[in-house]
Enzyme design. Structure first.
Site, PDB file in Angstrom:
ATOM      1  N   ASP A  55      21.757  27.299 -90.285  1.00  0.00           N
ATOM      2  CA  ASP A  55      20.667  26.429 -90.771  1.00  0.00           C
ATOM      3  C   ASP A  55      21.034  24.988 -90.422  1.00  0.00           C
ATOM      4  O   ASP A  55      22.197  24.673 -90.171  1.00  0.00           O
ATOM      5  CB  ASP A  55      20.486  26.572 -92.289  1.00  0.00           C
ATOM      6  CG  ASP A  55      19.330  25.710 -92.801  1.00  0.00           C
ATOM      7  OD1 ASP A  55      18.264  25.694 -92.150  1.00  0.00           O
ATOM      8  OD2 ASP A  55      19.492  25.036 -93.830  1.00  0.00           O
ATOM      9  N   SER A  56      20.021  24.119 -90.463  1.00  0.00           N
ATOM     10  CA  SER A  56      20.277  22.698 -90.246  1.00  0.00           C
ATOM     11  C   SER A  56      21.190  22.124 -91.340  1.00  0.00           C
ATOM     12  O   SER A  56      21.891  21.149 -91.093  1.00  0.00           O
ATOM     13  CB  SER A  56      18.955  21.934 -90.237  1.00  0.00           C
ATOM     14  OG  SER A  56      18.306  22.100 -91.480  1.00  0.00           O
ATOM     15  N   CYS A  60      16.538  29.365 -90.890  1.00  0.00           N
ATOM     16  CA  CYS A  60      15.858  28.069 -90.864  1.00  0.00           C
ATOM     17  C   CYS A  60      14.494  28.282 -90.207  1.00  0.00           C
ATOM     18  O   CYS A  60      14.424  28.794 -89.081  1.00  0.00           O
ATOM     19  CB  CYS A  60      16.707  27.106 -90.036  1.00  0.00           C
ATOM     20  SG  CYS A  60      15.957  25.493 -89.775  1.00  0.00           S
ATOM     21  N   CYS A  77      10.356  27.139 -95.844  1.00  0.00           N
ATOM     22  CA  CYS A  77      11.543  26.352 -95.475  1.00  0.00           C
ATOM     23  C   CYS A  77      12.642  26.862 -96.379  1.00  0.00           C
ATOM     24  O   CYS A  77      12.443  26.980 -97.600  1.00  0.00           O
ATOM     25  CB  CYS A  77      11.296  24.860 -95.723  1.00  0.00           C
ATOM     26  SG  CYS A  77      12.796  23.858 -95.539  1.00  0.00           S
ATOM     27  N   HIS A  86      15.177  25.608 -97.514  1.00  0.00           N
ATOM     28  CA  HIS A  86      15.630  24.680 -98.555  1.00  0.00           C
ATOM     29  C   HIS A  86      14.789  24.793 -99.840  1.00  0.00           C
ATOM     30  O   HIS A  86      15.265  24.442-100.920  1.00  0.00           O
ATOM     31  CB  HIS A  86      15.516  23.230 -98.078  1.00  0.00           C
ATOM     32  CG  HIS A  86      16.590  22.778 -97.140  1.00  0.00           C
ATOM     33  ND1 HIS A  86      16.738  23.270 -95.875  1.00  0.00           N
ATOM     34  CD2 HIS A  86      17.567  21.840 -97.303  1.00  0.00           C
ATOM     35  CE1 HIS A  86      17.758  22.664 -95.283  1.00  0.00           C
ATOM     36  NE2 HIS A  86      18.269  21.789 -96.124  1.00  0.00           N
ATOM     37  N   GLU A 127      18.863  17.516 -99.448  1.00  0.00           N
ATOM     38  CA  GLU A 127      20.136  17.242 -98.764  1.00  0.00           C
ATOM     39  C   GLU A 127      20.892  16.106 -99.456  1.00  0.00           C
ATOM     40  O   GLU A 127      22.101  16.020 -99.381  1.00  0.00           O
ATOM     41  CB  GLU A 127      19.897  16.894 -97.289  1.00  0.00           C
ATOM     42  CG  GLU A 127      19.486  18.078 -96.414  1.00  0.00           C
ATOM     43  CD  GLU A 127      20.641  19.019 -96.081  1.00  0.00           C
ATOM     44  OE1 GLU A 127      21.715  18.548 -95.696  1.00  0.00           O
ATOM     45  OE2 GLU A 127      20.460  20.255 -96.201  1.00  0.00           O
TER      46      GLU A 127
HETATM   47  N1  DGL Z   1      15.946  24.952 -93.872  1.00  0.00           N
HETATM   48  C1  DGL Z   1      15.181  24.396 -92.796  1.00  0.00           C
HETATM   49  C2  DGL Z   1      13.872  25.188 -92.646  1.00  0.00           C
HETATM   50  O1  DGL Z   1      13.805  26.316 -93.124  1.00  0.00           O
HETATM   51  C3  DGL Z   1      15.083  22.916 -93.028  1.00  0.00           C
HETATM   52  C4  DGL Z   1      14.661  22.164 -91.893  1.00  0.00           C
HETATM   53  C5  DGL Z   1      15.115  20.737 -91.831  1.00  0.00           C
HETATM   54  O2  DGL Z   1      16.297  20.506 -91.564  1.00  0.00           O
HETATM   55  O3  DGL Z   1      14.270  19.858 -91.962  1.00  0.00           O
HETATM   56  O4  DGL Z   1      12.927  24.740 -92.052  1.00  0.00           O
END
Ligand code: DGL
Length: 279
Positions: A15-16, A78, A197, A199, A163
């Site tokens: 993931d990011s 992600c 997402c 997150h 974050e």
């Molecule tokens: N968890 C990522 C997603 O599902 C987050 C993306 C981001 O870094 O903006 O899209």
């Protein structure tokens, strides 16, 4: 050059940033026997407002890194990376890198089960600007359920708030309500909302508070975990290459101290991360 791997290897989860931990938790609950490497590109998160080219390049670098650790299977935990990079990696890169390895995403497993939750086919989708603008959900839904309508709402501030560990602040409550109101204004018919997402489950309580109670909220963790279980059952040639010691390693492109502190909050478990460089 990819490292030659003869032995069994962990499943890679990418993931990011911290969001993929919500997927990893559910995968480990469902499939505790396997080994995992979690990689968070926290130094370059969020991805959600970045261009197609950048998300694709960053995601490919992460996949290559995990392949170099021996992973035969990588899950893009992600939505932004799944929306913007998965297809290119599967179609253009894997044949050159190693046609026997696999990269899977989170959008397909989510769309597949929609018929079990919606009554009228009006689906709200909350996601990053990258995911919403890519229209990947709309395209995937059109293949499986052409009669359904996706109402997409970008929530550009949610990932930065998460974050930065602002989940319990008044500002986050304000922006959760704001984007949910914008989503609901699109259609009074919405009966299901996808947290598109990885997150967003971290904001579940706030999202639940601001959505009308008759609306189903779909988190992706258990959907992806069940889909992975099914995938491994159907693909013994991949399953046989997955190590089974129940271990999990955490990698981050940010400071390992910062990742360890924040990830521990999200996982309700103490972990130790190692800092790596991508690119
Ligand atoms: N968890 C990522 C997603 O599902 C987050 C993306 C981001 O870094 O903006 O899209």
């Amino acid at each position: 050059m990819l490292q030659e791997i003869n032995s069994k290897a962990p499943i890679g989860i990418f993931d990011s940033g911290y969001g993929g931990l919500t997927i990893l938790s559910e995968i480990r609950r469902t499939l505790p026997q396997y080994d995992y490497i979690y990689l968070g590109d926290n130094a370059r998160a969020p991805y959600g407002t970045r261009s197609f080219e950048i998300v694709y390049r960053f995601t490919l670098e992460a996949v290559q890194y995990l392949f170099n650790q021996g992973c035969q299977l990588v899950i893009l935990a992600c939505n932004t990376a799944s929306a913007k990079a998965l297809r290119s990696i599967q179609q253009n890169d894997l044949p050159h890198i190693d046609p026997n390895r696999r990269v899977l995403g989170v959008i397909r497993p989510t769309v597949e089960i929609l018929d079990t939750v919606t009554h009228n086919g009006h689906i709200g989708l909350l996601g990053t600007p990258g995911t919403i603008n890519s229209e990947s959900y709309t395209a995937e839904v059109a293949k499986l359920y052409p009669q359904y309508t996706i109402h997409g709402q970008a929530c550009p501030l949610w990932v930065p708030l998460i974050e930065n560990n602002e989940i319990n602040s008044e500002g986050t409550d304000f922006f959760v309500k704001k984007y949910i109101d914008q989503l609901l204004a699109q259609s009074p018919l919405i009966d299901t909302v996808i947290l598109g997402c990885t997150h967003y489950p971290l904001l579940y309580n706030l999202i639940h508070k601001h959505l009308p109670s008759h609306i189903n909220i779909l988190s992706q963790g258990n959907l992806v975990a069940n889909s992975l279980k099914d995938y491994l059952y159907r693909h013994p040639e991949i399953e046989q290459k997955c190590a089974r010691n129940g271990r999990c390693t955490f990698l981050t492109t940010e400071s390992s101290k910062k990742f360890t502190e924040t990830a521990t909050l999200f996982l309700q478990d103490t972990i130790t991360a190692q800092q790596i460089e991508l690119g």
